[in-house]
Write a protein that holds these residues in place. Structure first.
Motif, PDB file in Angstrom:
ATOM      1  N   GLY A   1       0.797  -1.237   0.000  1.00  0.00           N
ATOM      2  CA  GLY A   1       0.000   0.000   0.000  1.00  0.00           C
ATOM      3  C   GLY A   1       0.810   1.257   0.000  1.00  0.00           C
ATOM      4  N   GLN A   2       2.102   1.166  -0.255  1.00  0.00           N
ATOM      5  CA  GLN A   2       2.949   2.351  -0.300  1.00  0.00           C
ATOM      6  C   GLN A   2       2.849   3.015  -1.680  1.00  0.00           C
ATOM      7  OE1 GLN A   2       4.695   3.506   2.415  1.00  0.00           O
ATOM      8  NE2 GLN A   2       3.596   1.860   3.474  1.00  0.00           N
ATOM      9  N   HIS A   3       3.267   4.275  -1.707  1.00  0.00           N
ATOM     10  CA  HIS A   3       3.229   5.030  -2.956  1.00  0.00           C
ATOM     11  C   HIS A   3       4.579   5.692  -3.183  1.00  0.00           C
ATOM     12  CE1 HIS A   3      -1.153   4.618  -2.740  1.00  0.00           C
ATOM     13  NE2 HIS A   3      -1.076   5.076  -1.488  1.00  0.00           N
ATOM     14  N   PHE A   4       4.886   5.844  -4.469  1.00  0.00           N
ATOM     15  CA  PHE A   4       6.085   6.604  -4.835  1.00  0.00           C
ATOM     16  C   PHE A   4       5.646   7.833  -5.621  1.00  0.00           C
ATOM     17  CE2 PHE A   4       9.241   7.610  -8.177  1.00  0.00           C
ATOM     18  CZ  PHE A   4      10.233   8.135  -7.357  1.00  0.00           C
ATOM     19  N   CYS A   5       5.936   9.009  -5.071  1.00  0.00           N
ATOM     20  CA  CYS A   5       5.531  10.263  -5.701  1.00  0.00           C
ATOM     21  C   CYS A   5       6.782  11.027  -6.137  1.00  0.00           C
ATOM     22  CB  CYS A   5       4.715  11.119  -4.735  1.00  0.00           C
ATOM     23  SG  CYS A   5       3.183  10.323  -4.172  1.00  0.00           S
ATOM     24  N   MET A   6       6.871  11.313  -7.431  1.00  0.00           N
ATOM     25  CA  MET A   6       8.029  12.021  -7.976  1.00  0.00           C
ATOM     26  C   MET A   6       8.106  13.459  -7.468  1.00  0.00           C
ATOM     27  SD  MET A   6       7.794  10.758 -11.954  1.00  0.00           S
ATOM     28  CE  MET A   6       9.065  11.910 -12.442  1.00  0.00           C
ATOM     29  N   PHE A   7       6.954  14.063  -7.229  1.00  0.00           N
ATOM     30  CA  PHE A   7       6.894  15.443  -6.785  1.00  0.00           C
ATOM     31  C   PHE A   7       6.185  15.492  -5.439  1.00  0.00           C
ATOM     32  CE2 PHE A   7       6.957  15.423 -11.394  1.00  0.00           C
ATOM     33  CZ  PHE A   7       7.953  16.353 -11.710  1.00  0.00           C
ATOM     34  N   PRO A   8       6.888  15.851  -4.375  1.00  0.00           N
ATOM     35  CA  PRO A   8       6.248  15.894  -3.063  1.00  0.00           C
ATOM     36  C   PRO A   8       5.198  17.000  -2.987  1.00  0.00           C
ATOM     37  CG  PRO A   8       8.444  16.866  -2.971  1.00  0.00           C
ATOM     38  CD  PRO A   8       8.299  16.268  -4.328  1.00  0.00           C
ATOM     39  N   SER A   9       4.062  16.649  -2.381  1.00  0.00           N
ATOM     40  CA  SER A   9       2.999  17.641  -2.203  1.00  0.00           C
ATOM     41  C   SER A   9       2.200  17.275  -0.962  1.00  0.00           C
ATOM     42  CB  SER A   9       2.089  17.688  -3.430  1.00  0.00           C
ATOM     43  OG  SER A   9       1.341  16.493  -3.557  1.00  0.00           O
ATOM     44  N   ASP A  10       1.230  18.086  -0.611  1.00  0.00           N
ATOM     45  CA  ASP A  10       0.414  17.844   0.575  1.00  0.00           C
ATOM     46  C   ASP A  10      -0.457  16.593   0.419  1.00  0.00           C
ATOM     47  OD1 ASP A  10       1.493  20.107   1.656  1.00  0.00           O
ATOM     48  OD2 ASP A  10      -0.176  21.420   1.083  1.00  0.00           O
ATOM     49  N   LEU A  11      -0.657  16.136  -0.812  1.00  0.00           N
ATOM     50  CA  LEU A  11      -1.495  14.962  -1.055  1.00  0.00           C
ATOM     51  C   LEU A  11      -0.677  13.678  -1.192  1.00  0.00           C
ATOM     52  CD1 LEU A  11      -4.044  16.439  -3.638  1.00  0.00           C
ATOM     53  CD2 LEU A  11      -4.283  16.266  -1.150  1.00  0.00           C
ATOM     54  N   ALA A  12       0.605  13.740  -0.846  1.00  0.00           N
ATOM     55  CA  ALA A  12       1.454  12.559  -1.021  1.00  0.00           C
ATOM     56  C   ALA A  12       0.970  11.391  -0.170  1.00  0.00           C
ATOM     57  CB  ALA A  12       2.894  12.910  -0.677  1.00  0.00           C
ATOM     58  N   ALA A  13       0.451  11.691   1.029  1.00  0.00           N
ATOM     59  CA  ALA A  13      -0.026  10.615   1.896  1.00  0.00           C
ATOM     60  C   ALA A  13      -1.199   9.878   1.272  1.00  0.00           C
ATOM     61  CB  ALA A  13      -0.430  11.191   3.257  1.00  0.00           C
ATOM     62  N   GLU A  14      -1.934  10.541   0.398  1.00  0.00           N
ATOM     63  CA  GLU A  14      -3.078   9.908  -0.278  1.00  0.00           C
ATOM     64  C   GLU A  14      -2.670   9.275  -1.599  1.00  0.00           C
ATOM     65  OE1 GLU A  14      -6.299  12.665  -0.674  1.00  0.00           O
ATOM     66  OE2 GLU A  14      -5.815  13.685   1.215  1.00  0.00           O
ATOM     67  N   GLY A  15      -1.376   9.313  -1.911  1.00  0.00           N
ATOM     68  CA  GLY A  15      -0.909   8.730  -3.170  1.00  0.00           C
ATOM     69  C   GLY A  15      -1.219   9.615  -4.364  1.00  0.00           C
ATOM     70  N   LYS A  16      -1.235  10.922  -4.129  1.00  0.00           N
ATOM     71  CA  LYS A  16      -1.559  11.857  -5.211  1.00  0.00           C
ATOM     72  C   LYS A  16      -0.507  12.967  -5.275  1.00  0.00           C
ATOM     73  CE  LYS A  16      -6.542  11.063  -4.756  1.00  0.00           C
ATOM     74  NZ  LYS A  16      -7.866  11.692  -4.474  1.00  0.00           N
ATOM     75  N   ILE A  17      -0.456  13.585  -6.449  1.00  0.00           N
ATOM     76  CA  ILE A  17       0.461  14.709  -6.660  1.00  0.00           C
ATOM     77  C   ILE A  17      -0.350  15.919  -7.117  1.00  0.00           C
ATOM     78  CG2 ILE A  17       2.420  15.600  -8.014  1.00  0.00           C
ATOM     79  CD1 ILE A  17       3.316  12.731  -8.432  1.00  0.00           C
ATOM     80  N   GLU A  18      -0.236  17.003  -6.376  1.00  0.00           N
ATOM     81  CA  GLU A  18      -0.872  18.243  -6.816  1.00  0.00           C
ATOM     82  C   GLU A  18      -0.085  18.832  -7.988  1.00  0.00           C
ATOM     83  OE1 GLU A  18      -2.862  20.745  -3.429  1.00  0.00           O
ATOM     84  OE2 GLU A  18      -0.899  20.061  -2.726  1.00  0.00           O
TER      85      GLU A  18
END
Length: 638
Positions: A575-592
């Protein structure tokens, strides 16, 4: 035959039709409206000398030396001589071209005149035919007539145009395009006659022709010069034409001949006295074309020793002795007088703009090189882009392809503007010709060019957006679609303005193409995508990055796409996510999308787009203003 030839019989004016008063014209009676009621009886130049400084050794080269002659109304003077003898230089002097500095005097009706005055009463038809390819013969004559005769009524203008068309035998070609890769166009002889028609339609009193038979066979040459001869006789024109190796029949159409070699006069006088004069000292073969024989006689370009040059010098001296005895010097000259017969109709900037805009409209939809070809290629590539980047999902893996899509779209618009170079170069060459004949200035030309480009570029940008935006799956919002289209339009407008500037600097297609391609490569390199602005070399950033219109277009597209977008991060195990661009939605697996803009250093405040739009339009204005300055500089070199 006596060696003392009379030169004064050129002063006798032939019988010509009396000039007509346009204001009292009875149109229904079919009277001519070709010229104003004032007439010019004589053009004379005395001791014209022109020298230029050589670039290598800085020594002065003599192009013309003490040339004197005169032509009366209704007469045709042939300027003959080998290549480089000074024929075109003399025509430039007589045309009042500002880039020629000369010594001597030019007189009209025994009044000394300036270059500005001579341009008001003359037309100069250059060796190269200059017309807009997208216009028909009828339209070319009509628009020139409108520019030359702003105060003339429609009926008077139609009668004048019809008269010129009939006299030059262009009635059958009225609906024929001047040039076209897809339709029937004019032949070389017809192009020459059209050049003469657009010169005559301006109502000149003096007609200067640089090689009017160049590129024509003997039959076509005779046909063209026959038209000119009849016009000169009928309306009392003064015609001076440089001509190279005319046939015997063509030479017989001229009333007088001036033969020059190395800038010096070898003969000037009646055409009928030309052969008898040289027959005194040279044997002219019985069945030889006298013009060819005489041109060979005075040609020193291919002589390996000084003997031929000495023979030509002897011919020049012999003629000078005779001329000094026969030609009466005019010492009673009035200086600084305003010519009472000069044309006074001045075309206003607004009127010239309106006529040029109408002409541009016709050219824009008929000539495929103006906008049609670019529109077709843009639409075709729009479908390519739309299908290559087809419906990109809003996932992390699509972020870079989406950015590439935006960059490619904006860059392609700028690159395709190069296709406009042939059309604007054609317009600039016509501007140079028409400005030299005092029809209009570069200001209405530039305004009309900008005005016709705006609606076409809007349509091109809109067609590209419709085919690309929804296929690629960019941000699904009608307002965002409008902003995307706006930035494409700004990109097109700035790129086209840059091409106008380049063409004004170098109005030669290959050179302009190379310079425009270099500029586009420079803008792509310093725009901030290939090398981000924050790490771009300081020199390139401050010297070119901030004046690169593609910088602001790409930033605007980026903000339009990512300011409200949200992308999904890549899923990992557990259930982990890898986000190329850190944002406030990183915990939800999303990138703003704003995180992407932050990474590129782009400001996405509410009014930032307005600043970028203003800077882009300022660059457009800069291109146009500098281009206008270059056009003024260029036309003043004529």
């Amino acid at each position: 035959m006596s060696s003392r030839l009379s030169l004064n019989n050129t002063n006798k004016s032939p019988s010509v039709s009396p000039p007509l008063n346009v204001s009292s014209l009875n149109l229904e009676a079919g009277h001519s409206v070709l010229f104003e009621n004032k007439t010019i009886s004589k053009l004379q130049w005395t001791n014209i000398s022109v020298s230029v400084r050589a670039r290598k050794n800085h020594e002065r080269a003599q192009l013309l030396k003490s040339c004197s002659a005169q032509v009366v109304a209704g007469n045709l003077l042939a300027l003959m001589g080998p290549s480089g003898s000074g024929k075109t230089t003399l025509l430039n002097v007589l045309a009042g071209r500002s880039h020629i500095t000369f010594k001597g005097t030019i007189e009209v009706n025994d009044q000394e005149v300036s270059g500005t005055m001579i341009r008001r009463i003359s037309s100069f038809v250059q060796q190269a035919d200059t017309h807009l390819g997208g216009l028909t013969v009828e339209e070319s004559i009509y628009f020139t007539s409108c520019l030359a005769n702003p105060s003339m009524t429609k009926d008077e203008m139609k009668l004048r145009n019809d008269e010129v068309i009939e006299a030059l035998g262009l009635r059958a070609q009225l609906k024929t395009l001047v040039s076209s890769p897809f339709r029937k166009s004019l032949s070389g002889g017809q192009m020459r006659r059209l050049s003469l028609a657009t010169a005559l339609i301006t109502g000149p009193k003096i007609l200067l022709l640089d090689e009017p038979t160049s590129g024509l066979d003997s039959a076509a040459s005779f046909e063209v010069m026959s038209f000119i001869s009849r016009f000169a006789k009928r309306y009392g024109l003064i015609v001076i034409a440089s001509i190279h190796q005319p046939s015997t029949s063509t030479l017989e159409l001229f009333d007088s001949v001036m033969l020059i070699s190395g800038g010096q006069t070898c003969y000037f006088g009646p055409r009928t006295n030309l052969v008898p004069y040289f027959s005194r000292s040279h044997l002219i073969p019985l069945y030889c074309n006298p013009a060819e024989f005489l041109l060979e006689l005075v040609n020193i370009d291919f002589c390996s020793d000084g003997k031929k040059a000495q023979e030509v010098e002897a011919i020049v001296r012999e003629w000078q002795i005779l001329a000094d005895r026969e030609v009466v010097s005019h010492t009673d000259r009035r200086r600084g007088l305003t010519l009472p017969f000069a044309k006074t109709n001045k075309v206003s900037t607004s009127y010239a703009f309106w006529i040029l805009l109408r002409r541009n409209v016709v050219k824009s939809y008929r000539d495929p090189l103006v906008y049609g070809s670019r529109a077709a290629m843009n639409i075709a590539l729009a479908f390519v882009i739309g299908t290559v980047w087809l419906r990109l999902p809003y996932e992390q893996s699509s972020i870079q392809p989406t950015i590439n899509c935006l960059f490619f779209s904006s860059a392609f618009m700028g690159l395709m503007a190069v296709a406009y170079a042939p059309a604007i170069i054609e317009d600039i060459k016509l501007l140079q010709t028409e400005h030299a004949n005092r029809l209009y200035t570069p200001l209405p030309f530039m305004i009309a060019n900008l005005a016709i480009g705006v609606p076409w570029l809007v349509m091109v940008a809109l067609s590209f957006s419709i085919a690309t935006y929804w296929l690629t799956g960019l941000f699904n919002d009608s307002a965002a679609f409008g902003v995307f289209t706006m930035w494409l339009f700004v990109d097109l407008l700035a790129a086209e303005s840059m091409i106008v500037l380049v063409a004004a600097i170098v109005p030669h297609f290959i050179t302009a193409l190379a310079l425009a391609s270099f500029a586009n490569g420079l803008w792509l390199a310093v725009g901030g995508f290939l090398v981000p602005k924050n790490i771009l070399n300081v020199f390139w950033r401050y010297a070119f990055h901030y004046i690169d219109f593609q910088t602001y277009v790409f930033q605007g597209m980026m903000v339009n796409q990512f300011r409200k977008s949200i992308y999904r991060c890549s899923d990992l195990k557990d259930g982990q996510h890898f986000c190329m661009f850190p944002s406030d939605l990183a915990a939800e697996g999303k990138i703003e999308g704003t995180a992407i803009l932050d990474a590129y250093g782009y400001d996405y405040g509410p009014n930032t787009w307005a600043k970028w739009l203003g800077l882009s339009l300022a660059i457009v204005l800069m291109h146009r203003v500098v281009g206008l300055g270059m056009l003024y500089w260029r036309v003043r070199q004529l």
